[in-house]
Scaffold this motif. Structure first.
Motif, PDB file in Angstrom:
ATOM      1  N   UNK A 118      40.007  26.906  41.810  1.00 46.98           N
ATOM      2  CA  UNK A 118      38.876  27.431  41.045  1.00 46.98           C
ATOM      3  C   UNK A 118      39.097  28.901  40.704  1.00 46.98           C
ATOM      4  N   UNK A 119      39.620  29.667  41.660  1.00 48.46           N
ATOM      5  CA  UNK A 119      39.906  31.078  41.397  1.00 48.46           C
ATOM      6  C   UNK A 119      41.058  31.219  40.404  1.00 48.46           C
ATOM      7  N   UNK A 120      42.044  30.355  40.516  1.00 49.83           N
ATOM      8  CA  UNK A 120      43.155  30.389  39.562  1.00 49.83           C
ATOM      9  C   UNK A 120      42.645  30.102  38.157  1.00 49.83           C
ATOM     10  N   UNK A 121      41.687  29.166  38.034  1.00 53.07           N
ATOM     11  CA  UNK A 121      41.108  28.839  36.730  1.00 53.07           C
ATOM     12  C   UNK A 121      40.332  30.008  36.146  1.00 53.07           C
ATOM     13  N   UNK A 122      39.842  30.904  37.010  1.00 51.64           N
ATOM     14  CA  UNK A 122      39.129  32.094  36.536  1.00 51.64           C
ATOM     15  C   UNK A 122      40.086  33.204  36.114  1.00 51.64           C
ATOM     16  N   UNK A 138      47.745  36.161  44.459  1.00 53.49           N
ATOM     17  CA  UNK A 138      46.631  37.020  44.892  1.00 53.49           C
ATOM     18  C   UNK A 138      45.625  36.227  45.708  1.00 53.49           C
ATOM     19  N   UNK A 139      45.337  34.994  45.293  1.00 57.44           N
ATOM     20  CA  UNK A 139      44.428  34.145  46.063  1.00 57.44           C
ATOM     21  C   UNK A 139      45.004  33.905  47.450  1.00 57.44           C
ATOM     22  N   UNK A 140      46.301  33.600  47.516  1.00 61.47           N
ATOM     23  CA  UNK A 140      46.946  33.361  48.807  1.00 61.47           C
ATOM     24  C   UNK A 140      46.867  34.603  49.695  1.00 61.47           C
ATOM     25  N   UNK A 141      47.091  35.772  49.091  1.00 59.04           N
ATOM     26  CA  UNK A 141      47.024  37.015  49.863  1.00 59.04           C
ATOM     27  C   UNK A 141      45.611  37.271  50.364  1.00 59.04           C
ATOM     28  N   UNK A 142      44.608  36.924  49.558  1.00 60.57           N
ATOM     29  CA  UNK A 142      43.213  37.100  49.974  1.00 60.57           C
ATOM     30  C   UNK A 142      42.874  36.178  51.144  1.00 60.57           C
ATOM     31  N   UNK A 143      43.359  34.951  51.093  1.00 64.51           N
ATOM     32  CA  UNK A 143      43.150  34.009  52.201  1.00 64.51           C
ATOM     33  C   UNK A 143      43.784  34.557  53.477  1.00 64.51           C
ATOM     34  N   UNK A 144      45.023  35.011  53.361  1.00 63.36           N
ATOM     35  CA  UNK A 144      45.729  35.553  54.522  1.00 63.36           C
ATOM     36  C   UNK A 144      45.032  36.787  55.086  1.00 63.36           C
TER      37      UNK A 144
END
Length: 274
Positions: free
Chosen positions: A82-86, A92-98
């Motif tokens: 969903x974030x990738x679609x935005x 960056x999403x992976x880094x935010x999760x980590x």
């Protein structure tokens, strides 16, 4: 058969665990989506919600806070696409999760690393322990939209602070979507409150608010506005965090500076037993 018209999503504010529209009724258009334009009244409401949440969140065990931050990482992982679609890059999403996982691991270690017993001359124990500052107002960086936001929220709340975040007006969709993640992650309402709209409108209200204990000006790019906010913060001796631009490599190891900058130290004397 007529062509179906898609329902345009309205991205609302996140205050006290709920998603209200701005009390002013205003909104603005970003990426073909309506985004609420927060007012000064919304900023004050967010501070009230953050203050109400301080006792419960600061009083929770460090282990419990770590569990909740880890749960945020789990929920964010599940909504990665969903974030990738935005438009948020996958790395960056992976880094935010980590980053959520990294700060979750610190929750029950802060007291051991930054607290301890102090040597004193006398029949007493002298113990120091870190405590949260209270309500923190944060101006989030514009980019990276998601990782930058996580990198200013997580270190503030892991120790028991609550936050009111002024999200970037240019990149609000990832911010509100992150709020939707937080709302489904066992995080108590009011711990994180998120405002979208003009920084120049909401930030001065937050900086001057007498029930805000600290301000993080990381996302303030206008030097004149930063000085204005620092002056307003000085009216009730708020702690001000204003990192130098050179520090903003968001993909680098975050370190502990942002956590320790928002801590107080409580020292207790206790007589030794016979």
């Amino acid at each position: 058969m007529s062509e179906r018209v898609a329902v345009r999503k309205t991205y609302k504010l996140y205050i006290g665990g709920k998603f209200p529209r701005s009390e002013s009724g205003r909104s603005y258009l970003v990426q073909d989506a309506n985004v609420s334009l927060a007012s000064r009244k919304d900023a004050r409401d967010a501070v009230v919600a953050a203050r109400a949440a301080v006792k419960g969140w600061a009083g929770a065990t460090a282990y419990n806070r770590g569990q909740i931050l880890y749960r945020v990482a789990e929920m964010l992982e599940g909504r990665r696409e969903q974030f990738v679609a935005l438009g948020v890059p996958g790395d960056e999403v992976d880094a935010a999760i980590d980053r959520w996982v990294w700060y979750a691991g610190w929750s029950d270690k802060l007291a051991q690393v930054y607290g301890g017993a102090n040597p004193v001359a006398g029949p007493y124990f002298n113990l120091s322990a870190p405590e949260p500052t209270g309500v923190v107002a944060v101006v989030a960086p514009e980019r990276p939209a998601l990782l930058g936001l996580v990198s200013v929220i997580a270190p503030a709340i892991v120790s028991g602070n609550t936050v009111v975040v002024a999200a970037s007006p240019a990149e609000p969709l990832a911010a509100i979507t992150l709020a939707e993640v937080l709302a489904t992650s066992d995080l108590p309402g009011g711990v994180v409150n998120l405002l979208t709209g003009r920084i120049s409108e909401t930030a001065p209200t937050l900086a001057a608010h007498m029930d805000v204990n600290a301000v993080d000006l990381t996302g303030v790019g206008d030097a004149e506005l930063a000085v204005e906010l620092e002056i307003k913060a000085a009216e009730n001796l708020k702690r001000v965090l204003r990192p130098a631009p050179a520090e903003h490599d968001w993909f680098a190891d975050p370190g502990v500076t942002r956590m320790t900058a928002l801590l107080e130290t409580k020292t207790v004397w206790h007589p030794k037993g016979v």
